[in-house]
Design an enzyme around this catalytic site. Structure first.
Site, mmCIF file in Angstrom:
data_model
loop_
_atom_site.group_PDB
_atom_site.id
_atom_site.type_symbol
_atom_site.label_atom_id
_atom_site.label_comp_id
_atom_site.label_asym_id
_atom_site.label_seq_id
_atom_site.Cartn_x
_atom_site.Cartn_y
_atom_site.Cartn_z
ATOM 1 N N GLU A 232 -15.851 -20.446 -28.046
ATOM 2 C CA GLU A 232 -15.649 -21.291 -29.223
ATOM 3 C C GLU A 232 -14.288 -20.977 -29.818
ATOM 4 O OE1 GLU A 232 -18.075 -22.664 -33.246
ATOM 5 O OE2 GLU A 232 -18.323 -20.629 -32.466
ATOM 6 N N GLU B 112 -28.733 -18.717 -32.091
ATOM 7 C CA GLU B 112 -27.604 -19.443 -31.511
ATOM 8 C C GLU B 112 -26.646 -18.417 -30.936
ATOM 9 O OE1 GLU B 112 -23.646 -21.801 -33.053
ATOM 10 O OE2 GLU B 112 -25.513 -22.076 -34.187
#
Length: 809
Positions: free
Chosen positions: A580, A575
């Site tokens: 974010e 990932e």
């Protein structure tokens, strides 16, 4: 050899046999032909001589019954079987061939014929009476002896019929090679000791073949017929007898040669033996030479073939060229802009994953459009939102992002050095204080003296602070002077002022406009907010991923993300979180999540402008006591025991620290994030540029021309012109993180609330809200006005991949 002899002989088994006297005229000739036949094995031998004589009535009756049985066996076997007497002659002739004495051979054969022809069976003149006499009329065996032999033979046949396999098993036993050779040598010695005695040699050979002795009146042919009737004689046994006789012949030859070599008390070998040994030695040498030549030839041919293959491969490689690899210039793969944005994604509908556990409900595309949480809007760009574009040749247009980043790193080094020096000074001051305190105890000075010393120490500390402030002021004055000088250049009449343009205007519009994709959320009576999760339709294993934002979700309880993942094989296929943030975070971070064996402790110094996130206060898994050891989050393993669960390896921006994410980013009009995933060049790198006026011209021109229909007018992004990234993750061979940790991933854009990250940090990041709402979910369910800022405003998402080119690794 014996197989050929057997097929060429047809003995007479019915009626009377020819007398040996009728063959006296041709005996010598037949024997010579037989000798020649056995020596060369090129023609069948003549029929053997047989013994004829009248028999008694009982013997005749027994013989007739026996002959009928033999005829039946003959029809079944479709062949004939020669007499053992002929086999004996053949064996003796083979022996005589190797001895080489023709006189001895002739004498031996003559003695053999005499011994065979000197016996005959005749009747005594009466019915049922008979015996065995020689040519001189001497009676050797009486009629009673014949009857006894006949009855004895019948008994032996009955015993063999009752136990048909005993003789066969006895004859089919295979002795070991050592015992067989010893047996052959013994038989050869016995044949030599017989000294030409035909009868004695007959007995020796009969015993060597394990035949039953039926007495002097029975021929070996009768013996074989007895064995055939019992089922003991087979073709394979004849072959075995042949092998035995050949070994006897070989042993006899060796013994004869040894006796010749030792004759006369002389130690010299016989010339024949010496000649044979010399010939054998010569044959051995020739054979060895031939083998060596063959081996050398094979080695040479193999070497030549290998050389030819290598040459062919080299020539083929030169002709074909190096292999194709994705090392060329970047080419646009997906330009996700405007109304075409949605065709690159699928809408996920349902609850959030168990790992994230966000307080939201993702909805389908239809419902999202009905509730108005996904839109495409076109806005006119105001002057305040435009960027300055300098003409070519303008000194201000010259970009040297690398020099700027290196200067920033140098500034970081100085700052770090200053911090270390400050800590060292504080340490020294503490030591001085401790020393003075100790001296006070020893000297018992009065309070006034001590106060004076403390005042002097305080004055010294203040003086140091004043010096530091003076140095800072001087640095600021120098920077201001440089800025003034640059402004004087800008206002010069020789240089034109910059143009004001939108960062990425719409191409088909005459007015300065930009089209944006807007993604937001709405409250629900049930509590969880309705939100959107977009999952890319294309899978990637490399590429350059860019997102141009004007606004991103920010505020307490928010958890937006723009990332790459393979949910079905998480964390095996990895990932990568490109953008974010949670709650009020204001600094860009990039995180990698993998399985074991992926660490980022081998990053080259000076290759990035960022730092690593920290992992402090991790509770011990057994005791629960927080570990306050200072560590960087450099292990990408999601369950590393010294980091927060699923923290991964996290790179944090320093150059734009405090203004590259969330609310500060939105206040600056957004920015551009880029991630380069390049397994060939063994790295993952991330950049952030904000505001848009700080975006490198190469990147700006690449985004502006990404949707041009004419591919020749498109500008390829070149990351080497963008300066240093804030995040640098080495992957691939020669690093501490195999490139196979990241594969088959797709883009995801989503907006979550609370959950395992934003919710767990709620009490720390949102102390004001925490006073009124004890949980993040309660805060979100209250639908505060602050959540109106929780929306994406995306100018476009751009995906590039390197073109395949032939290049040596």
């Amino acid at each position: 050899m014996f197989q050929k002899i057997k097929q060429s002989v047809t003995p007479t088994r019915g009626g009377k046999k020819k007398s040996s006297s009728s063959n006296n005229a041709t005996t010598a000739k037949e024997e010579d032909e037989s000798t020649s036949l056995l020596a060369s094995s090129s023609a069948p031998p003549p029929p053997p001589s047989s013994i004829t004589s009248p028999l008694t009535a009982a013997a005749m009756q027994h013989r007739d019954a026996f002959q009928q049985q033999q005829q039946q066996l003959q029809q079944q076997q479709q062949g004939t079987l020669m007499s053992i007497e002929e086999l004996e002659r053949g064996a003796k002739r083979l022996i005589s061939d190797n001895i080489g004495d023709s006189d001895s051979v002739n004498n031996l054969l003559q003695d053999e014929e005499d011994s065979i022809s000197s016996y005959s069976i005749h009747g005594s003149g009466g019915a049922g009476a008979g015996g065995l006499t020689n040519n001189n009329g001497e009676t050797l065996v009486t009629e009673d002896d014949v009857n006894f032999l006949t009855s004895s033979t019948s008994q032996q046949q009955q015993q063999r019929q009752q136990q048909p396999s005993s003789g066969l098993q006895r004859r089919r036993q295979r002795p070991s090679s050592t015992s067989s050779k010893r047996r052959v040598d013994e038989i050869g010695n016995q044949l030599l000791q017989a000294d030409g005695n035909a009868r004695l040699e007959h007995d020796i050979l009969r015993k060597s073949l394990n035949l039953i002795d039926l007495g002097p009146t029975a021929t070996l042919l009768q013996q074989f017929e007895e064995d055939e009737e019992g089922g003991d004689i087979k073709d394979e046994e004849l072959v075995e007898h042949e092998r035995v006789l050949e070994r006897i012949h070989e042993s006899t030859r060796r013994l004869r040669a040894a006796s010749i070599g030792d004759g006369g008390g002389s130690g010299n070998q016989h010339p024949e033996i010496e000649k044979e040994e010399s010939s054998s030695l010569l044959d051995y040498e020739q054979q060895r030479t031939r083998i060596v030549r063959q081996v050398l030839t094979m080695v040479g041919v193999t070497a030549i073939l290998i050389l030819l293959v290598c040459v062919a491969l080299a020539l083929g490689t030169i002709a074909v060229g190096p292999p194709k690899q994705p090392v060329g210039a970047y080419k646009i793969i997906e330009a996700q802009v405007g109304h075409d944005f949605w065709q690159y994604y699928d809408f996920y509908a349902g609850k959030d994953s168990a790992g994230s556990n966000g307080h939201i409900m993702y909805v389908s595309e239809q419902k999202a459009r009905e509730e108005g949480i996904v839109n495409v809007v076109t806005e006119t760009v105001g002057v305040g939102d435009m960027i300055e574009i300098y003409e070519d040749g303008d000194p201000r247009a010259e970009e040297n992002w690398l020099a700027e980043d290196l200067a920033f790193l140098e500034q970081l080094k100085r700052k770090k050095l200053e911090e270390e020096e400050a800590l060292e000074r504080e340490k020294q001051e503490e030591e001085k204080k401790q020393k003075k305190h100790d001296e006070k105890k020893k000297t018992d000075n009065d309070d006034s003296t001590e106060q004076t010393k403390e005042d002097s120490a305080t004055k010294e500390k203040k003086a140091n602070r004043l010096l530091e402030e003076v140095e800072r002021q001087q640095e600021q004055e120098q920077a201001q002077q440089q800025l003034v000088s640059s402004e004087s250049i800008v206002t010069s009449d020789e240089i034109k002022p910059p143009r004001l343009e939108p960062f990425n205007p719409d191409q088909n519009s005459d007015v300065p406009e930009e089209t944006f994709v807007v993604i937001s959320s709405t409250p629900t009576p049930e509590g969880p907010r309705n939100s959107v999760r977009l999952e890319g339709r294309r899978r990637f294993n490399r590429g350059l991923f860019i997102i141009d934002l004007r606004h991103m979700p920010a505020g307490c309880g928010t958890w937006p993300a723009f990332w790459l993942t393979d949910e079905a094989n998480w964390p095996v296929n990895g990932e990568i979180d490109i953008v974010e943030g949670v709650n009020y975070q204001d600094t860009a971070k990039t995180a990698l999540h993998t399985t074991r064996v992926c660490r980022m402790d081998d990053v080259p110094e000076g290759s990035k402008t960022g730092t690593w996130d920290t992992a402090v206060g991790i509770p011990d898994r057994k005791t629960g006591i927080p570990d306050m050891t200072f560590r960087y989050a450099q292990d990408c393993f999601v369950y590393d025991p010294h980091q927060w669960i699923n923290q991964g390896c996290v790179a944090s921006d320093l150059k734009l620290e405090g203004r590259s994410l969330g609310v500060p980013l939105n206040q600056n009009g957004g920015g551009v994030y880029a991630l380069e995933w390049d397994p060939v060049y063994k790295h993952i790198k991330t950049w952030v540029f904000s505001p848009h006026g700080r975006v490198p011209s190469n990147l700006r021109d690449a985004l502006r021309t990404a949707t041009n229909e004419d591919e020749s007018t498109r500008v390829a992004p070149d990351t080497n012109q963008w300066g240093l990234p804030y995040g640098h993750f080495p992957i691939g061979d020669g690093t501490n993180c195999p490139a196979g940790h990241f594969r088959n991933m797709r883009l995801v854009i989503n907006l979550a609330f609370c959950g395992s990250v934003a919710g767990n940090r709620y009490f720390m990041d949102c102390p004001k809200q925490f006073k009124k709402f004890k949980t993040c979910n309660e805060w979100v369910e209250s639908d505060p006005d602050e959540l109106k800022e929780a929306y994406w405003k995306i100018r476009g998402v751009y995906v590039y991949e390197r073109e395949w080119q032939k290049q040596w690794s």
